[in-house]
Each structure stands twice: as structure tokens, then as C-alpha cells.
Design a protein around this motif. Structure first.
Motif, PDB file in Angstrom:
ATOM      1  N   UNK A 139       0.851  -1.181   0.000  1.00 57.85           N
ATOM      2  CA  UNK A 139       0.000   0.000   0.000  1.00 57.85           C
ATOM      3  C   UNK A 139       0.893   1.240   0.000  1.00 57.85           C
ATOM      4  N   UNK A 140       0.396   2.396  -0.445  1.00 60.05           N
ATOM      5  CA  UNK A 140       1.187   3.625  -0.339  1.00 60.05           C
ATOM      6  C   UNK A 140       1.615   3.868   1.113  1.00 60.05           C
ATOM      7  N   UNK A 141       2.904   4.156   1.297  1.00 58.61           N
ATOM      8  CA  UNK A 141       3.458   4.314   2.634  1.00 58.61           C
ATOM      9  C   UNK A 141       3.951   3.023   3.239  1.00 58.61           C
ATOM     10  N   UNK A 142       3.704   1.907   2.561  1.00 57.88           N
ATOM     11  CA  UNK A 142       4.151   0.602   3.057  1.00 57.88           C
ATOM     12  C   UNK A 142       5.655   0.432   2.964  1.00 57.88           C
ATOM     13  N   UNK A 143       6.172  -0.548   3.694  1.00 60.45           N
ATOM     14  CA  UNK A 143       7.617  -0.737   3.849  1.00 60.45           C
ATOM     15  C   UNK A 143       8.010  -2.147   3.444  1.00 60.45           C
ATOM     16  N   UNK A 144       9.179  -2.264   2.826  1.00 57.29           N
ATOM     17  CA  UNK A 144       9.790  -3.558   2.554  1.00 57.29           C
ATOM     18  C   UNK A 144      11.082  -3.699   3.330  1.00 57.29           C
ATOM     19  N   UNK A 145      11.318  -4.911   3.869  1.00 55.51           N
ATOM     20  CA  UNK A 145      12.573  -5.243   4.534  1.00 55.51           C
ATOM     21  C   UNK A 145      13.168  -6.447   3.819  1.00 55.51           C
ATOM     22  N   UNK A 210      25.351  -1.294  -1.759  1.00 52.78           N
ATOM     23  CA  UNK A 210      25.013  -0.257  -2.732  1.00 52.78           C
ATOM     24  C   UNK A 210      24.226  -0.823  -3.903  1.00 52.78           C
ATOM     25  N   UNK A 211      24.564  -2.032  -4.331  1.00 59.40           N
ATOM     26  CA  UNK A 211      23.840  -2.645  -5.445  1.00 59.40           C
ATOM     27  C   UNK A 211      22.372  -2.887  -5.090  1.00 59.40           C
ATOM     28  N   UNK A 215      19.003  -1.199  -6.790  1.00 61.72           N
ATOM     29  CA  UNK A 215      17.921  -1.995  -7.361  1.00 61.72           C
ATOM     30  C   UNK A 215      16.574  -1.673  -6.714  1.00 61.72           C
ATOM     31  N   UNK A 216      16.583  -1.444  -5.423  1.00 67.39           N
ATOM     32  CA  UNK A 216      15.327  -1.071  -4.773  1.00 67.39           C
ATOM     33  C   UNK A 216      14.883   0.330  -5.184  1.00 67.39           C
ATOM     34  N   UNK A 217      15.843   1.214  -5.390  1.00 67.44           N
ATOM     35  CA  UNK A 217      15.510   2.543  -5.888  1.00 67.44           C
ATOM     36  C   UNK A 217      14.912   2.452  -7.290  1.00 67.44           C
ATOM     37  N   UNK A 218      15.507   1.606  -8.132  1.00 70.23           N
ATOM     38  CA  UNK A 218      14.981   1.419  -9.486  1.00 70.23           C
ATOM     39  C   UNK A 218      13.550   0.877  -9.459  1.00 70.23           C
ATOM     40  N   UNK A 219      13.239   0.080  -8.446  1.00 68.89           N
ATOM     41  CA  UNK A 219      11.888  -0.488  -8.326  1.00 68.89           C
ATOM     42  C   UNK A 219      10.877   0.538  -7.835  1.00 68.89           C
ATOM     43  N   UNK A 220      11.363   1.691  -7.356  1.00 64.69           N
ATOM     44  CA  UNK A 220      10.470   2.752  -6.915  1.00 64.69           C
ATOM     45  C   UNK A 220      10.529   3.066  -5.430  1.00 64.69           C
ATOM     46  N   UNK A 240      27.398  -9.306   9.453  1.00 63.31           N
ATOM     47  CA  UNK A 240      27.048 -10.642   8.977  1.00 63.31           C
ATOM     48  C   UNK A 240      25.802 -10.640   8.098  1.00 63.31           C
ATOM     49  N   UNK A 241      24.946  -9.628   8.245  1.00 58.95           N
ATOM     50  CA  UNK A 241      23.751  -9.539   7.430  1.00 58.95           C
ATOM     51  C   UNK A 241      23.758  -8.213   6.669  1.00 58.95           C
ATOM     52  N   UNK A 242      23.007  -8.197   5.598  1.00 62.19           N
ATOM     53  CA  UNK A 242      22.781  -6.991   4.799  1.00 62.19           C
ATOM     54  C   UNK A 242      21.274  -6.765   4.757  1.00 62.19           C
ATOM     55  N   UNK A 243      20.805  -5.761   5.455  1.00 61.25           N
ATOM     56  CA  UNK A 243      19.387  -5.477   5.574  1.00 61.25           C
ATOM     57  C   UNK A 243      19.085  -4.135   4.929  1.00 61.25           C
ATOM     58  N   UNK A 244      18.158  -4.130   3.985  1.00 60.04           N
ATOM     59  CA  UNK A 244      17.748  -2.898   3.322  1.00 60.04           C
ATOM     60  C   UNK A 244      16.266  -2.659   3.628  1.00 60.04           C
ATOM     61  N   UNK A 245      15.964  -1.444   4.035  1.00 62.64           N
ATOM     62  CA  UNK A 245      14.588  -1.040   4.317  1.00 62.64           C
ATOM     63  C   UNK A 245      14.213   0.077   3.360  1.00 62.64           C
ATOM     64  N   UNK A 246      13.081  -0.063   2.696  1.00 63.12           N
ATOM     65  CA  UNK A 246      12.617   0.964   1.762  1.00 63.12           C
ATOM     66  C   UNK A 246      11.119   1.164   1.885  1.00 63.12           C
ATOM     67  N   UNK A 247      10.670   2.361   1.549  1.00 63.18           N
ATOM     68  CA  UNK A 247       9.246   2.707   1.683  1.00 63.18           C
ATOM     69  C   UNK A 247       8.656   3.045   0.311  1.00 63.18           C
ATOM     70  N   UNK A 248       7.418   2.621   0.112  1.00 65.21           N
ATOM     71  CA  UNK A 248       6.680   3.009  -1.087  1.00 65.21           C
ATOM     72  C   UNK A 248       6.036   4.374  -0.859  1.00 65.21           C
ATOM     73  N   UNK A 249       6.301   5.352  -1.695  1.00 58.86           N
ATOM     74  CA  UNK A 249       5.736   6.690  -1.446  1.00 58.86           C
ATOM     75  C   UNK A 249       4.209   6.704  -1.608  1.00 58.86           C
TER      76      UNK A 249
END
Length: 249
Positions: A139-145, A210-211, A215-220, A240-249
Motif C-alpha cells: 500500500x502507499x506508505x508501506x515498507x519492505x525489509x 550499494x547494489x 535496485x530497490x531505488x529502481x523499483x520505486x 554478517x547480514x545486509x538489511x535494506x529497508x525501503x518505503x513506497x511513497x
């Protein structure tokens, strides 16, 4: 969809399940879910656990009040997950589906892909497809981890051979390899059980911090942040882990 990809072999999951998913690892998921919810900063109503496996995170998320959909390609894992949910007294929607297939758009306020359940496909464009699907499902404002083992850690700590003696007396031999372009990680597993050897080989696309941000930026995705674990520690060469958090505007 191809029919010969390694992760579609149910025997791999059956034979090696005790190596991957110990009871200790299931217990650790309780704290990991608490860390995850603290990291995103809100209590989600609807959660998509993409590549949910045997429900290690989906079940505790449901126990905390979220309406959870767990998606995995392995029928064996989904059967395990369903039994764990029943024992925990929670309801989870389990779907057997390839993560490259689009789910219902704008249905979830949190999408998680945890414990290196990303990058299985031979074609890196499929990974981009998965991220695009996740974006659409939010949903708009939703988050992916997204939680994987990063290229930085693998290249600094890889060992040619690693031996693990399991509690039940089985011996696990791991033989990991990174290709010359540092884009693909393979690991041959050999499980010695009562004098019999079982073998399997895993393949992952390997990404740096960075990669994955790119890729997450390219996805929006926007408001992207990089962490060294679900607890929100700094990401550095020894994380030990690589965690990326991004939000859908």
C-alpha cells in the motif's frame, strides 16, 4: 517458468531441513521479529512474508496480531509452516507460488524477504522483477525489509571448506565458491548420515549494499536505509547480514 532450477527440488528441502532450520533458529525468530517491528517503526496490519519457508517469521508475526500471508515455492516447507501455525494457535494464509509472479497489488503494509531468500534465479533480471512485485504489493506508505548475506561479508569471510557436526551426529560439509565476477555465490552441501552422503548445490546472486540500494531505488522505493542486522546496527565490512529497508511513497 523454468522447471529445472535448484530450489524447485523438494528433496533438497526435505533432506537438509534439519541443517537449515534448527529449533534454536526457530526460537531466535521471536527476537528477530521484535527487532524487525522496531526497525520499521510501526505495527503492521497486513504482512507478506515472501519466501517464508517453514514459517519461522510468519508465525510469530501472526502471533503479534498481523494478518500474514506466507508465500513459498516449496510444498514441504508450507506443510511445516501450517503445522507450526496450528500449534501456535494462529491463522496464516499460505500460498505456494513463485515470487516472480505478481500478488494482489496494494494489499500489504509490510513486505519482508528474510534470511537470504532472495537472488536464487539465474537471470538477475528476475531479482528486479521480484522487487517490482513487492513494490506493487505494498500500500502507499508501506515498507519492505530485505535481509541477505552481503557480498562484502562473503568475500571477506568465505572458507574453501567448512565442517559442522550436528547434534544428531550427522556431519555437514560446505564448499562455497564465488565466481570471478563476484556476482554469483554457490555452495555445495554434503550431508553424511549413517555412512550415506546426500549432496545438494545452492546458487545465489550476490549483492553489495550499494547494489541492493540501487535496485530497490529502481523499483520505486524511497527513504532507503542500510543496516547490518534486523536490530538496526551499522552496515560495515564485517556485518554478517545486509538489511535494506525501503518505503513506497
Amino acid at each position: 517458468m523454468a522447471t529445472s532450477e535448484w530450489f524447485e527440488d523438494e528433496e533438497i528441502w526435505r533432506i537438509f531441513v534439519d541443517c537449515m532450520f534448527t529449533e534454536e533458529r526457530f526460537r531466535a525468530a521471536e527476537q528477530e521479529v521484535d527487532q524487525l517491528l522496531s526497525l520499521v517503526g510501526f505495527v503492521p496490519e497486513r504482512v507478506l512474508d515472501l519466501g517464508c519457508g517453514p514459517g519461522r517469521h510468519a508465525v510469530p508475526l501472526a502471533a503479534r496480531g498481523a494478518r500474514v500471508t506466507g508465500v513459498d515455492i516449496s510444498a514441504f516447507h508450507l506443510e511445516m509452516a501450517s503445522k507450526r501455525a496450528s500449534r501456535a494457535g494462529v491463522s496464516v494464509q499460505w500460498l505456494r507460488q513463485d515470487m516472480r509472479e505478481v500478488l494482489e497489488p496494494e494489499r500489504f503494509d509490510l513486505v519482508v524477504n528474510l534470511w537470504s531468500s532472495f537472488g536464487y534465479f539465474d537471470d538477475p533480471q528476475d531479482d528486479r522483477q521480484v522487487l517490482g512485485n513487492c513494490f506493487q504489493s505494498l500500500t502507499p506508505g508501506g515498507v519492505m525489509v530485505l535481509d541477505v548475506t552481503g557480498k562484502e561479508y562473503v568475500c571477506r569471510h568465505i572458507q574453501p571448506v567448512h565442517l559442522t557436526e550436528l547434534d544428531d551426529g550427522k556431519l555437514l560439509i560446505e564448499r562455497p565458491v564465488v565466481d570471478r565476477q563476484m556476482t554469483r555465490y554457490s555452495n555445495q552441501w554434503i550431508l553424511i548420515d549413517q555412512g550415506r552422503a546426500h549432496t545438494a548445490e545452492w546458487h545465489h546472486n550476490l549483492y553489495s549494499g550499494q547494489e541492493l540500494l540501487d535496485r530497490m531505488s529502481d523499483a520505486g522505493f524511497q527513504e532507503l536505509a542500510l543496516y547490518g542486522d534486523l536490530g538496526g546496527s551499522d552496515f560495515d565490512l564485517d556485518a554478517e547480514r545486509l538489511v535494506v529497508v525501503g518505503r513506497k511513497p
